[in-house]
Design a protein around this motif. Structure first.
Motif, mmCIF file in Angstrom:
data_model
loop_
_atom_site.group_PDB
_atom_site.id
_atom_site.type_symbol
_atom_site.label_atom_id
_atom_site.label_comp_id
_atom_site.label_asym_id
_atom_site.label_seq_id
_atom_site.Cartn_x
_atom_site.Cartn_y
_atom_site.Cartn_z
ATOM 1 N N ARG A 155 0.830 -1.199 0.000
ATOM 2 C CA ARG A 155 0.000 0.000 0.000
ATOM 3 C C ARG A 155 0.871 1.257 0.000
ATOM 4 N N PHE A 156 0.287 2.342 -0.458
ATOM 5 C CA PHE A 156 0.930 3.655 -0.468
ATOM 6 C C PHE A 156 0.804 4.239 0.940
ATOM 7 N N VAL A 157 1.941 4.556 1.576
ATOM 8 C CA VAL A 157 1.955 4.984 2.976
ATOM 9 C C VAL A 157 2.225 6.481 3.078
ATOM 10 N N VAL A 158 1.348 7.194 3.791
ATOM 11 C CA VAL A 158 1.555 8.627 4.017
ATOM 12 C C VAL A 158 1.514 8.927 5.504
ATOM 13 N N LEU A 159 2.298 9.920 5.910
ATOM 14 C CA LEU A 159 2.212 10.495 7.252
ATOM 15 C C LEU A 159 1.324 11.728 7.155
ATOM 16 N N SER A 160 0.358 11.839 8.047
ATOM 17 C CA SER A 160 -0.616 12.934 7.987
ATOM 18 C C SER A 160 -0.292 13.999 9.027
ATOM 19 N N PHE A 161 -0.172 15.253 8.553
ATOM 20 C CA PHE A 161 0.141 16.397 9.414
ATOM 21 C C PHE A 161 -0.915 17.485 9.255
ATOM 22 N N ILE A 162 -1.005 18.364 10.249
ATOM 23 C CA ILE A 162 -1.788 19.582 10.108
ATOM 24 C C ILE A 162 -0.984 20.560 9.254
ATOM 25 N N GLU A 163 -1.600 21.048 8.196
ATOM 26 C CA GLU A 163 -0.946 22.012 7.305
ATOM 27 C C GLU A 163 -0.613 23.295 8.092
ATOM 28 N N PRO A 164 0.541 23.931 7.857
ATOM 29 C CA PRO A 164 1.004 25.045 8.704
ATOM 30 C C PRO A 164 0.028 26.209 8.865
ATOM 31 N N CYS A 165 -0.661 26.618 7.795
ATOM 32 C CA CYS A 165 -1.580 27.749 7.917
ATOM 33 C C CYS A 165 -2.812 27.357 8.731
ATOM 34 N N THR A 166 -3.194 26.081 8.657
ATOM 35 C CA THR A 166 -4.290 25.573 9.481
ATOM 36 C C THR A 166 -3.863 25.513 10.947
ATOM 37 N N LEU A 167 -2.608 25.169 11.188
ATOM 38 C CA LEU A 167 -2.073 25.224 12.547
ATOM 39 C C LEU A 167 -2.192 26.635 13.101
ATOM 40 N N ALA A 168 -1.896 27.631 12.282
ATOM 41 C CA ALA A 168 -2.021 29.028 12.703
ATOM 42 C C ALA A 168 -3.466 29.369 13.057
ATOM 43 N N ARG A 169 -4.410 28.889 12.257
ATOM 44 C CA ARG A 169 -5.821 29.167 12.541
ATOM 45 C C ARG A 169 -6.250 28.568 13.862
ATOM 46 N N LYS A 170 -5.781 27.352 14.162
ATOM 47 C CA LYS A 170 -6.146 26.694 15.404
ATOM 48 C C LYS A 170 -5.540 27.400 16.614
ATOM 49 N N LEU A 171 -4.406 28.047 16.411
ATOM 50 C CA LEU A 171 -3.771 28.771 17.514
ATOM 51 C C LEU A 171 -4.376 30.151 17.712
ATOM 52 N N LEU A 172 -4.639 30.843 16.606
ATOM 53 C CA LEU A 172 -5.071 32.240 16.677
ATOM 54 C C LEU A 172 -6.586 32.408 16.747
ATOM 55 N N GLY A 173 -7.329 31.448 16.217
ATOM 56 C CA GLY A 173 -8.766 31.626 16.074
ATOM 57 C C GLY A 173 -9.072 32.319 14.758
ATOM 58 N N ASN A 174 -10.284 32.120 14.258
ATOM 59 C CA ASN A 174 -10.620 32.582 12.911
ATOM 60 C C ASN A 174 -10.411 34.078 12.710
ATOM 61 N N ARG A 175 -10.930 34.876 13.621
ATOM 62 C CA ARG A 175 -10.876 36.330 13.427
ATOM 63 C C ARG A 175 -9.448 36.846 13.434
ATOM 64 N N GLN A 176 -8.671 36.465 14.461
ATOM 65 C CA GLN A 176 -7.298 36.953 14.567
ATOM 66 C C GLN A 176 -6.433 36.397 13.433
ATOM 67 N N TRP A 177 -6.758 35.199 12.989
ATOM 68 C CA TRP A 177 -6.029 34.570 11.878
ATOM 69 C C TRP A 177 -6.216 35.362 10.594
ATOM 70 N N VAL A 178 -7.476 35.708 10.283
ATOM 71 C CA VAL A 178 -7.756 36.483 9.081
ATOM 72 C C VAL A 178 -7.097 37.862 9.164
ATOM 73 N N GLU A 179 -7.178 38.500 10.334
ATOM 74 C CA GLU A 179 -6.536 39.808 10.505
ATOM 75 C C GLU A 179 -5.026 39.710 10.332
ATOM 76 N N SER A 180 -4.438 38.611 10.796
ATOM 77 C CA SER A 180 -2.993 38.413 10.650
ATOM 78 C C SER A 180 -2.604 38.221 9.194
ATOM 79 N N LEU A 181 -3.447 37.530 8.435
ATOM 80 C CA LEU A 181 -3.194 37.375 7.001
ATOM 81 C C LEU A 181 -3.229 38.726 6.301
#
Length: 374
Positions: A155-181
């Motif tokens: 089988r094709f084997v992959v390691l699954s990670f949280i994508e970096p910008c999604t990690l930022a959203r989970k840390l900052l929250g939606n509003r602060q994340w969008v403002e930071s962008l």
């Protein structure tokens, strides 16, 4: 004056491939014997229902359904202890290991509601940043055994990670994340850099550990990036914000992983157009699951971007739930469109995590139809 041009000979389709070969060839836009099936997300409530319909309790999903891809999740959290801060008959409010406070409903199945986030000011980030370093404990339990089992079945084997910008959203929250962008804040850059480093260094730890354990070549095939970067009508950022803020980190991450011989697959719900437009710069090998209700037109994407990246999904879970006839039409039409004339560059999966309202027999039929298309 019309000039003669030699037509490139089309590569013949192989008669039989291993699951690993099938996925690799799809990502490389080479003909395959049949479509690879790569569903990776099955909700706990879905498996509970299916157990009442004949799915063996505790069975490995990829094994039971003979899927072509095995997805091994990596812990990308700060490792905080899960803490229940409120509970009633209807819900439970929990601070999860990623620092996000969520309301989990007991009375019905739905995505937990996010109530609070761990980074509210720069000093919060300075305290959290040291907790997001790579280490062996982030890797799945029994990593060697799981990879050995998958390799034995090719089988094709992959390691699954949280994508970096999604990690930022989970840390900052939606509003602060969008403002930071919008402001292109230094804190956001630091989080994105930390996210890239976390993935690359954890991959190195995994590859080194597996090599020591006797895997001579390619113990893993790729990295699966789980992202939450878009909604029904588009990305949570403008094309310009993506290109100027996020794309440089995506490009760097993909380049580092490909340097290690790994494919990189971006799994983001919502409308994926923003990311497909820049896929020739980011280098993602596949973009999925292309939610059908989020204005992702598989035929248009195949025609416009199908030579640059493989596409996956767009199989409407809603259509599959309607009837056997609707499921057959949906799967047959989408798989044929996805594979195209070259019979390649497409991966079969539902357009979102497999929902509990989908009967086991219907899902198995969908797999059977997809695999029968020649």
């Amino acid at each position: 004056m019309s000039l003669w041009r030699r037509k490139a000979e089309r590569e013949e389709r192989p008669k039989s491939l291993s699951p690993r070969e099938r996925v690799w060839r799809s990502l490389r836009h080479q003909p395959v014997d049949r479509v690879p099936c790569v569903d990776a997300y099955f909700l706990p409530e879905t498996l509970q229902r299916w157990e009442r319909e004949g799915f063996p309790k505790g069975a490995v999903v990829s094994e039971f359904f003979d899927l072509d891809l095995v997805c091994l999740p990596v812990d990308c959290t700060m490792g905080w202890r899960r803490q229940v801060i409120d509970e009633t008959e209807d819900y439970r409010i929990i601070v999860d290991p990623d620092g996000v406070t969520r309301k989990h409903w007991k009375v019905y199945t739905t995505t937990p509601q996010e109530l609070d986030f761990p980074v509210k000011q720069p000093k919060d980030w300075r305290e959290i940043r040291p907790l997001l370093k790579a280490h062996e404990e982030r890797l799945p339990e029994n990593l060697e055994a799981q990879v050995t089992h998958a390799r034995e079945r090719q089988r094709f084997v992959v390691l699954s990670f949280i994508e970096p910008c999604t990690l930022a959203r989970k840390l900052l929250g939606n509003r602060q994340w969008v403002e930071s962008l919008q402001a292109q804040s230094p804190t956001l850059d630091e989080i994105l850099e930390t996210g890239v480093r976390l993935i690359v260094e954890t991959v190195d730890i995994a590859l080194k550990r597996l090599t020591v354990e006797g895997f001579r070549q390619s113990p893993c095939d790729g990295v699966w990036l789980h992202a939450e970067l878009a909604y029904t009508h588009g990305a949570f950022m403008t094309d310009r914000e993506y290109r100027s803020v996020v794309l440089p980190y995506h490009r760097q991450l993909v380049a580092e992983l490909k340097r290690r011989g790994l494919a990189v697959m971006l799994y983001t719900q919502g409308n994926a157009l923003t990311f497909l437009k820049s896929v020739h710069k980011s280098g993602f090998d596949a973009v999925l699951p292309l939610e059908s209700f989020s204005q992702n037109d598989l035929a248009t994407f195949k025609r416009t971007y199908g030579q640059r990246t493989a596409l996956g999904g767009n199989i409407s879970a809603d259509r599959l739930m309607e009837s056997d006839e609707a499921a057959e039409r949906e799967v047959s039409e989408k798989v044929r469109v996805g594979l195209g004339e070259d019979f390649s560059g497409y991966l079969f999966c539902l357009d979102r995590p497999v929902p509990p309202s989908l009967p086991l027999e219907r899902y198995m039929k969908a797999l059977s139809i997809a695999r029968s298309i020649a």
